[in-house]
Write an enzyme that holds these catalytic residues in place. Structure first.
Site, mmCIF file in Angstrom:
data_model
loop_
_atom_site.group_PDB
_atom_site.id
_atom_site.type_symbol
_atom_site.label_atom_id
_atom_site.label_comp_id
_atom_site.label_asym_id
_atom_site.label_seq_id
_atom_site.Cartn_x
_atom_site.Cartn_y
_atom_site.Cartn_z
ATOM 1 N N HIS A 50 26.967 -39.970 -13.717
ATOM 2 C CA HIS A 50 26.082 -40.867 -14.397
ATOM 3 C C HIS A 50 24.905 -40.210 -15.190
ATOM 4 C CE1 HIS A 50 24.139 -40.223 -10.385
ATOM 5 N NE2 HIS A 50 23.060 -41.048 -10.759
ATOM 6 N N ASP A 82 17.860 -37.505 -13.132
ATOM 7 C CA ASP A 82 17.951 -36.343 -12.327
ATOM 8 C C ASP A 82 19.205 -35.574 -12.090
ATOM 9 O OD1 ASP A 82 18.599 -38.772 -10.854
ATOM 10 O OD2 ASP A 82 19.139 -37.748 -9.126
HETATM 11 ZN ZN LIG Z 1 21.643 -41.970 -9.465
HETATM 12 ZN ZN LIG Z 2 20.596 -38.923 -8.131
#
Ligand SMILES: [Zn+2]
Ligand SMILES: [Zn+2]
Length: 273
Positions: A60, A64
């Site tokens: 996704h 991060d």
């Molecule tokens: Zn996430």
């Molecule tokens: Zn994450």
């Protein structure tokens, strides 16, 4: 098949844990799944340089899981002995992210092409946007895409890599769901990002409390593993960061819901599956 946790950290900077990234090596495929903070550094720690990757999978588009995609792109481009496109698979809008990354790298690309006589074109990134149900091959591996539930982040996906008569699921972030159960069914290993809700609930930060409703707890990851009949549960992306000496406590929470092997630990922890 060897699965290596390159980065076991979460968005909160940690000097000892890189951001989310997992390396899967089979007899005929080397695959990076997600590329968070420090991914290229940890790849080097595992003996892999970006130009040795056959593909990058992105679960996704949360930052991060992506902060070091630019480093993978640049290092693949500059260090590859021959021009080598980087193949990247991920959910819709991945092309937009890659285009923006390449735009940010444009000055650097122009300097290097001007300076190096044998560098005549910029980095080539082949993006494939995928959806649940898709299947494709990387080297000798077959990769299947499944749905995950990380709402309000949408769409998000998990990947199952089958090769060497074994398999691993890279679950990414999210709470348990039917799509993830289907993808995990009968897999040898299942890698899941996890939170400790019992600890997070004690931290008086509204922004931290928000993460609880869209991540699997350690217990939920173990329950998914049991429902799907996987052999090895691999925990990563610890929230809060796994403190030294806490490993057995985290393992016990999972073991209450799952009878198989449970793997967790520091960056560069590896498991054969
Ligand atoms: Zn996430
Ligand atoms: Zn994450």
């Amino acid at each position: 098949m060897q699965v290596t946790l390159l980065g076991t950290g979460n968005p909160i900077p940690d000097p000892n844990r890189a951001g989310p990234a997992t390396l899967v090596r089979t007899a005929g495929a080397t695959v990076l799944a997600d590329c968070g903070r420090g991914a290229v550094m940890r790849l080097a720690g595992a003996g892999v340089l970006p130009f040795m990757l056959d593909a990058v999978l992105v679960t996704h588009l949360h930052s991060d899981h992506l902060t070091d995609l630019n480093d993978v792109i640049t290092t693949n481009w500059v260090m590859s002995p021959v021009a080598r496109p980087l193949r990247v698979y991920g959910p819709p809008r991945l092309q937009e992210v890659v285009d923006g990354t390449l735009a940010a790298l444009a000055p650097d690309v122009s300097y290097r092409i001007a300076h190096h006589d044998d560098l005549v074109e910029g980095p080539v990134v082949e993006v494939t946007e995928v959806a649940p149900g898709d299947e494709f091959t990387i080297g000798s591996a077959t990769v299947r895409v499944g749905a995950t539930d990380h709402r309000p982040v949408e769409p998000t996906v998990a990947f199952r890599i089958d090769d060497d008569a074994t398999s691993v699921v890279l679950g990414g972030d999210g709470v348990p769901c039917a799509g993830l159960d289907d993808l995990c069914r009968g897999a040898a290993a299942y890698v899941q990002t996890v939170v400790r809700d019992d600890i997070v609930r004690m931290i008086p930060s509204p922004r931290l409390q928000d993460i609880l409703d869209y991540h699997s707890t350690v217990e939920q990851a173990a329950q998914t593993a049991t429902r799907a009949g996987v052999r090895t549960l691999v925990l990563t992306h610890y929230v809060p960061g796994l403190a030294p000496g806490q490993e057995d406590e985290w393992r016990a929470l999972a073991a209450a819901h799952f009878d198989g092997e449970i793997v967790l630990g520091d960056d560069l922890t590896s498991v054969e599956c």
